[in-house]
Design a protein around this motif. Structure first.
Motif, PDB file in Angstrom:
ATOM      1  N   SER A 217      -8.924 -12.145   6.814  1.00 33.20           N
ATOM      2  CA  SER A 217      -8.637 -13.072   7.906  1.00 33.20           C
ATOM      3  C   SER A 217      -9.503 -14.315   7.724  1.00 33.20           C
ATOM      4  CB  SER A 217      -8.936 -12.410   9.250  1.00 33.20           C
ATOM      5  OG  SER A 217     -10.323 -12.127   9.358  1.00 33.20           O
ATOM      6  N   ALA A 218      -9.147 -15.390   8.416  1.00 31.74           N
ATOM      7  CA  ALA A 218      -9.912 -16.633   8.301  1.00 31.74           C
ATOM      8  C   ALA A 218     -11.381 -16.447   8.684  1.00 31.74           C
ATOM      9  CB  ALA A 218      -9.257 -17.728   9.138  1.00 31.74           C
ATOM     10  N   PRO A 219     -11.697 -15.742   9.781  1.00 36.00           N
ATOM     11  CA  PRO A 219     -13.126 -15.528  10.112  1.00 36.00           C
ATOM     12  C   PRO A 219     -13.865 -14.706   9.045  1.00 36.00           C
ATOM     13  CG  PRO A 219     -11.753 -15.159  12.048  1.00 36.00           C
ATOM     14  CD  PRO A 219     -10.819 -15.271  10.884  1.00 36.00           C
ATOM     15  N   ASP A 220     -13.210 -13.669   8.510  1.00 42.30           N
ATOM     16  CA  ASP A 220     -13.863 -12.844   7.486  1.00 42.30           C
ATOM     17  C   ASP A 220     -14.105 -13.639   6.208  1.00 42.30           C
ATOM     18  OD1 ASP A 220     -14.111 -10.660   9.070  1.00 42.30           O
ATOM     19  OD2 ASP A 220     -12.443  -9.528   8.192  1.00 42.30           O
ATOM     20  N   PHE A 221     -13.138 -14.464   5.819  1.00 47.08           N
ATOM     21  CA  PHE A 221     -13.326 -15.252   4.595  1.00 47.08           C
ATOM     22  C   PHE A 221     -14.446 -16.273   4.787  1.00 47.08           C
ATOM     23  CE2 PHE A 221     -12.390 -18.680   1.576  1.00 47.08           C
ATOM     24  CZ  PHE A 221     -12.342 -17.943   0.393  1.00 47.08           C
ATOM     25  N   ALA A 222     -14.501 -16.873   5.959  1.00 46.77           N
ATOM     26  CA  ALA A 222     -15.584 -17.813   6.244  1.00 46.77           C
ATOM     27  C   ALA A 222     -16.935 -17.106   6.202  1.00 46.77           C
ATOM     28  CB  ALA A 222     -15.367 -18.469   7.608  1.00 46.77           C
ATOM     29  N   ALA A 223     -16.978 -15.861   6.721  1.00 45.23           N
ATOM     30  CA  ALA A 223     -18.228 -15.087   6.697  1.00 45.23           C
ATOM     31  C   ALA A 223     -18.639 -14.765   5.266  1.00 45.23           C
ATOM     32  CB  ALA A 223     -18.050 -13.804   7.507  1.00 45.23           C
ATOM     33  N   LEU A 224     -17.658 -14.486   4.407  1.00 50.20           N
ATOM     34  CA  LEU A 224     -17.959 -14.207   3.003  1.00 50.20           C
ATOM     35  C   LEU A 224     -18.584 -15.425   2.332  1.00 50.20           C
ATOM     36  CD1 LEU A 224     -17.694 -12.607   0.326  1.00 50.20           C
ATOM     37  CD2 LEU A 224     -15.368 -13.504   0.144  1.00 50.20           C
ATOM     38  N   ILE A 225     -18.039 -16.609   2.582  1.00 48.38           N
ATOM     39  CA  ILE A 225     -18.553 -17.817   1.953  1.00 48.38           C
ATOM     40  C   ILE A 225     -19.974 -18.113   2.430  1.00 48.38           C
ATOM     41  CG2 ILE A 225     -18.173 -20.281   1.611  1.00 48.38           C
ATOM     42  CD1 ILE A 225     -16.173 -18.347   0.227  1.00 48.38           C
ATOM     43  N   VAL A 226     -20.215 -17.961   3.735  1.00 51.68           N
ATOM     44  CA  VAL A 226     -21.550 -18.200   4.276  1.00 51.68           C
ATOM     45  C   VAL A 226     -22.551 -17.207   3.684  1.00 51.68           C
ATOM     46  CG1 VAL A 226     -22.958 -18.122   6.372  1.00 51.68           C
ATOM     47  CG2 VAL A 226     -20.717 -19.238   6.407  1.00 51.68           C
ATOM     48  N   ALA A 227     -22.159 -15.930   3.588  1.00 54.28           N
ATOM     49  CA  ALA A 227     -23.059 -14.909   3.035  1.00 54.28           C
ATOM     50  C   ALA A 227     -23.380 -15.188   1.583  1.00 54.28           C
ATOM     51  CB  ALA A 227     -22.419 -13.527   3.192  1.00 54.28           C
ATOM     52  N   ALA A 228     -22.384 -15.599   0.802  1.00 56.97           N
ATOM     53  CA  ALA A 228     -22.620 -15.912  -0.612  1.00 56.97           C
ATOM     54  C   ALA A 228     -23.527 -17.126  -0.748  1.00 56.97           C
ATOM     55  CB  ALA A 228     -21.292 -16.152  -1.322  1.00 56.97           C
ATOM     56  N   ARG A 229     -23.285 -18.154   0.075  1.00 57.27           N
ATOM     57  CA  ARG A 229     -24.072 -19.387  -0.015  1.00 57.27           C
ATOM     58  C   ARG A 229     -25.542 -19.132   0.319  1.00 57.27           C
ATOM     59  NH1 ARG A 229     -21.460 -22.474   3.686  1.00 57.27           N
ATOM     60  NH2 ARG A 229     -19.806 -23.014   2.206  1.00 57.27           N
ATOM     61  N   GLN A 230     -25.792 -18.204   1.236  1.00 57.72           N
ATOM     62  CA  GLN A 230     -27.162 -17.922   1.666  1.00 57.72           C
ATOM     63  C   GLN A 230     -27.811 -16.797   0.869  1.00 57.72           C
ATOM     64  OE1 GLN A 230     -26.746 -17.104   5.842  1.00 57.72           O
ATOM     65  NE2 GLN A 230     -26.399 -19.259   6.394  1.00 57.72           N
ATOM     66  N   ASN A 231     -27.052 -16.140  -0.007  1.00 62.09           N
ATOM     67  CA  ASN A 231     -27.580 -15.016  -0.784  1.00 62.09           C
ATOM     68  C   ASN A 231     -28.453 -15.547  -1.919  1.00 62.09           C
ATOM     69  OD1 ASN A 231     -28.020 -12.630  -2.174  1.00 62.09           O
ATOM     70  ND2 ASN A 231     -25.929 -11.900  -1.904  1.00 62.09           N
ATOM     71  N   GLU A 232     -29.713 -15.181  -1.922  1.00 58.00           N
ATOM     72  CA  GLU A 232     -30.643 -15.671  -2.945  1.00 58.00           C
ATOM     73  C   GLU A 232     -30.587 -14.864  -4.230  1.00 58.00           C
ATOM     74  OE1 GLU A 232     -34.501 -15.758  -1.221  1.00 58.00           O
ATOM     75  OE2 GLU A 232     -33.996 -17.300   0.271  1.00 58.00           O
ATOM     76  N   THR A 233     -29.826 -13.767  -4.248  1.00 58.80           N
ATOM     77  CA  THR A 233     -29.725 -12.928  -5.435  1.00 58.80           C
ATOM     78  C   THR A 233     -28.818 -13.588  -6.473  1.00 58.80           C
ATOM     79  OG1 THR A 233     -29.969 -10.963  -4.061  1.00 58.80           O
ATOM     80  CG2 THR A 233     -29.129 -10.637  -6.300  1.00 58.80           C
ATOM     81  N   VAL A 234     -29.268 -13.611  -7.727  1.00 58.62           N
ATOM     82  CA  VAL A 234     -28.444 -14.113  -8.826  1.00 58.62           C
ATOM     83  C   VAL A 234     -27.617 -12.956  -9.368  1.00 58.62           C
ATOM     84  CG1 VAL A 234     -28.452 -15.134 -11.127  1.00 58.62           C
ATOM     85  CG2 VAL A 234     -30.102 -15.918  -9.413  1.00 58.62           C
ATOM     86  N   VAL A 235     -26.304 -13.101  -9.351  1.00 61.33           N
ATOM     87  CA  VAL A 235     -25.395 -12.039  -9.784  1.00 61.33           C
ATOM     88  C   VAL A 235     -24.603 -12.542 -10.992  1.00 61.33           C
ATOM     89  CG1 VAL A 235     -23.553 -10.464  -9.104  1.00 61.33           C
ATOM     90  CG2 VAL A 235     -25.227 -11.233  -7.405  1.00 61.33           C
ATOM     91  N   PHE A 236     -24.728 -11.844 -12.110  1.00 60.65           N
ATOM     92  CA  PHE A 236     -24.070 -12.257 -13.356  1.00 60.65           C
ATOM     93  C   PHE A 236     -24.328 -13.738 -13.629  1.00 60.65           C
ATOM     94  CE2 PHE A 236     -21.545  -8.472 -12.233  1.00 60.65           C
ATOM     95  CZ  PHE A 236     -21.773  -7.746 -13.382  1.00 60.65           C
ATOM     96  N   VAL A 237     -25.610 -14.092 -13.552  1.00 58.95           N
ATOM     97  CA  VAL A 237     -26.182 -15.409 -13.837  1.00 58.95           C
ATOM     98  C   VAL A 237     -25.633 -16.523 -12.954  1.00 58.95           C
ATOM     99  CG1 VAL A 237     -26.699 -14.789 -16.219  1.00 58.95           C
ATOM    100  CG2 VAL A 237     -24.568 -15.999 -15.720  1.00 58.95           C
ATOM    101  N   LEU A 238     -24.936 -16.216 -11.857  1.00 57.11           N
ATOM    102  CA  LEU A 238     -24.473 -17.231 -10.923  1.00 57.11           C
ATOM    103  C   LEU A 238     -25.287 -17.133  -9.638  1.00 57.11           C
ATOM    104  CD1 LEU A 238     -20.566 -17.222 -11.197  1.00 57.11           C
ATOM    105  CD2 LEU A 238     -22.210 -18.695 -12.365  1.00 57.11           C
ATOM    106  N   THR A 239     -25.765 -18.275  -9.152  1.00 55.98           N
ATOM    107  CA  THR A 239     -26.514 -18.308  -7.904  1.00 55.98           C
ATOM    108  C   THR A 239     -25.560 -18.158  -6.724  1.00 55.98           C
ATOM    109  OG1 THR A 239     -26.334 -20.707  -7.696  1.00 55.98           O
ATOM    110  CG2 THR A 239     -28.201 -19.840  -8.968  1.00 55.98           C
ATOM    111  N   GLY A 240     -26.116 -17.955  -5.542  1.00 49.15           N
ATOM    112  CA  GLY A 240     -25.285 -17.809  -4.352  1.00 49.15           C
ATOM    113  C   GLY A 240     -24.391 -19.014  -4.093  1.00 49.15           C
ATOM    114  N   PRO A 241     -24.922 -20.260  -4.089  1.00 49.67           N
ATOM    115  CA  PRO A 241     -24.060 -21.424  -3.886  1.00 49.67           C
ATOM    116  C   PRO A 241     -22.983 -21.566  -4.957  1.00 49.67           C
ATOM    117  CG  PRO A 241     -26.353 -22.008  -3.482  1.00 49.67           C
ATOM    118  CD  PRO A 241     -26.359 -20.622  -4.033  1.00 49.67           C
ATOM    119  N   GLU A 242     -23.300 -21.184  -6.191  1.00 56.83           N
ATOM    120  CA  GLU A 242     -22.288 -21.253  -7.254  1.00 56.83           C
ATOM    121  C   GLU A 242     -21.171 -20.246  -6.999  1.00 56.83           C
ATOM    122  OE1 GLU A 242     -24.641 -22.726 -11.276  1.00 56.83           O
ATOM    123  OE2 GLU A 242     -24.841 -20.636 -10.655  1.00 56.83           O
ATOM    124  N   ARG A 243     -21.538 -19.058  -6.523  1.00 52.04           N
ATOM    125  CA  ARG A 243     -20.523 -18.051  -6.231  1.00 52.04           C
ATOM    126  C   ARG A 243     -19.676 -18.474  -5.036  1.00 52.04           C
ATOM    127  NH1 ARG A 243     -24.994 -14.765  -6.679  1.00 52.04           N
ATOM    128  NH2 ARG A 243     -24.841 -14.039  -4.513  1.00 52.04           N
TER     129      ARG A 243
END
Length: 411
Positions: A217-243
């Motif tokens: 849903s639109a709220p869930d997708f928005a929550a996913l983007i916010v969580a990725a942007r704020q996630n400081e963990t590097v996953v497969f060499v991509l930072t949170g804002p890059e993901r």
């Protein structure tokens, strides 16, 4: 008089070879063990037998010919018997002279088919189709195209199912690949008088998808983007804002993971993104418009960088461990951070390819006409877009029904 033989060639004796008399033995690349005889006039070189047997014979015009056989002598002798039989039939007028054309082995035909697919599509697609078709050919035990009958392939598919544990959709892909191979043998290469698998049909259990995907849903997708942007963990060499920018781009263009991996800074303009033809599934250079929100998400990634740089770089030498090969695992980390389950209570998952379905579903939610949605998804038919990528949720369909005007009681 026809006969089989194994030719020899000479080469330098490897430094790590062991000697016993005039015989040398060493391990070659790939682990194969080779043997040879040291030349009497040059101790630094040895004579080695070729791995394959050959057939020497006289053709229908009496000319001496030779044809490559197999590593197995018995199989090569069987090939010799077929060649001699064909020569006799040509001389007797039973077969036309064109029948003397050398027969290719199944492996050679599969390789030629793979090259044809590679010229028409991507190299990855061609390689995958060849592997699938070759697996079926091996399970059938086919030494010639005519061995690929519907009954034999059906038995082979069941054999593969038991041995490999593949699900219905994976087996359906194998059936599709081998049917494409036999059709090419008939129409493309013209080596067979008919398509031997034209009567083979898919079974109902071979259409079950490996993954049932869903759209957020639109709220869930928005929550996913916010969580990725704020996630400081590097996953497969991509930072949170890059993901976060990657997910937005995927869900706003419908580009696949490998297509997104090919995007350079120069490919992202002020109003569109262009994927290279060599990475697109249809082998075309496709351009998709970008929304203002998507451009805003991508702007920090491309600002001040060289035009030839990839937007989402690899940053690792492990080709099998890059983000576009591990998209589902990468996305799971951000789904967990957003509190969104990877699979819902109906078993439907949200993996990286589901972002392409998110794009199609959001187009439907926005009321985009089906024809334009098909073009944006770069599909051949609107049916493909509607059936496999647009995923309306139950509450959305309930709201659609409630919008219908019904007569009130008493009217």
């Amino acid at each position: 008089m026809a006969h089989v033989f194994r030719p020899t060639y000479t080469q330098v004796v490897p430094a790590h070879a062991t000697r016993r008399g005039n015989r040398v033995r060493w391990k070659a690349r790939g682990g194969a063990v080779k043997e040879g005889s040291v030349l009497a006039d040059d101790p630094t070189r040895c004579s080695v037998e070729a791995p394959c047997w050959y057939v020497a014979y006289s053709d229908h015009e009496g000319r001496q010919q030779k044809r490559k056989g197999y590593q197995d002598r018995a199989a090569t002798e069987q090939l010799m018997a077929e060649i001699v039989r064909d020569v006799e039939r040509i001389r007797s007028g039973i077969l036309p002279p064109e029948a003397a054309k050398p027969r290719r082995s199944m492996d050679e035909l599969l390789t030629l088919w793979q090259e044809t697919l590679g010229a028409e599509g991507t190299a990855k697609y061609a390689r995958t189709e060849r592997v699938r078709a070759a697996r079926v050919v091996k399970a059938v035990g086919a030494s010639r195209p005519a061995d690929l009958t519907p009954a034999a392939v059906t038995r082979a598919v069941d054999k593969i199912r038991k041995a490999e544990g593949f699900n219905g959709q994976t087996l359906a892909h194998h059936v599709k690949a081998v049917k494409g191979f036999t059709r090419w043998l008939w129409l493309g290469e013209g080596v067979e008088p008919t398509d031997h698998l034209v009567g083979l049909r898919r079974r109902s259990d071979e259409t079950d998808p490996k993954h049932l995907r869903r759209a957020l849903s639109a709220p869930d997708f928005a929550a996913l983007i916010v969580a990725a942007r704020q996630n400081e963990t590097v996953v497969f060499v991509l930072t949170g804002p890059e993901r976060a920018a990657l997910y937005v781009a995927a869900a706003s263009t419908g580009f696949r993971a490998t297509e997104l991996s090919s995007l350079t800074v120069a490919d992202v303009t002020e109003d569109a993104a262009t994927v290279a033809a060599g990475f697109a599934k249809n082998r075309r250079r496709d351009t998709i418009p970008l929304s203002a929100d998507t451009l805003a998400e991508l702007a920090p990634l491309v600002a001040g960088r060289k035009p030839a740089e990839r937007v989402w770089p690899e940053r690792t030498g492990k080709a099998w461990d890059v983000w576009w090969n591990r998209g589902a695992k990468m996305l799971r980390a951000d789904l967990a951070a957003a509190g969104i389950p990877y699979a819902d209570d109906r078993g439907r998952v949200f993996d990286f390819h589901a972002l392409r379905g998110q794009f199609a579903t959001d187009l439907m939610r926005a009321g985009v006409p089906q024809g334009r949605a098909q073009r944006l998804m770069r599909h051949s038919t609107p049916h493909l877009t509607a059936k496999h990528y647009q995923r309306a949720e139950g509450d959305e369909m309930r709201a659609d029904v409630n919008r219908l005007r019904k007569p009130s009681s008493g009217e």
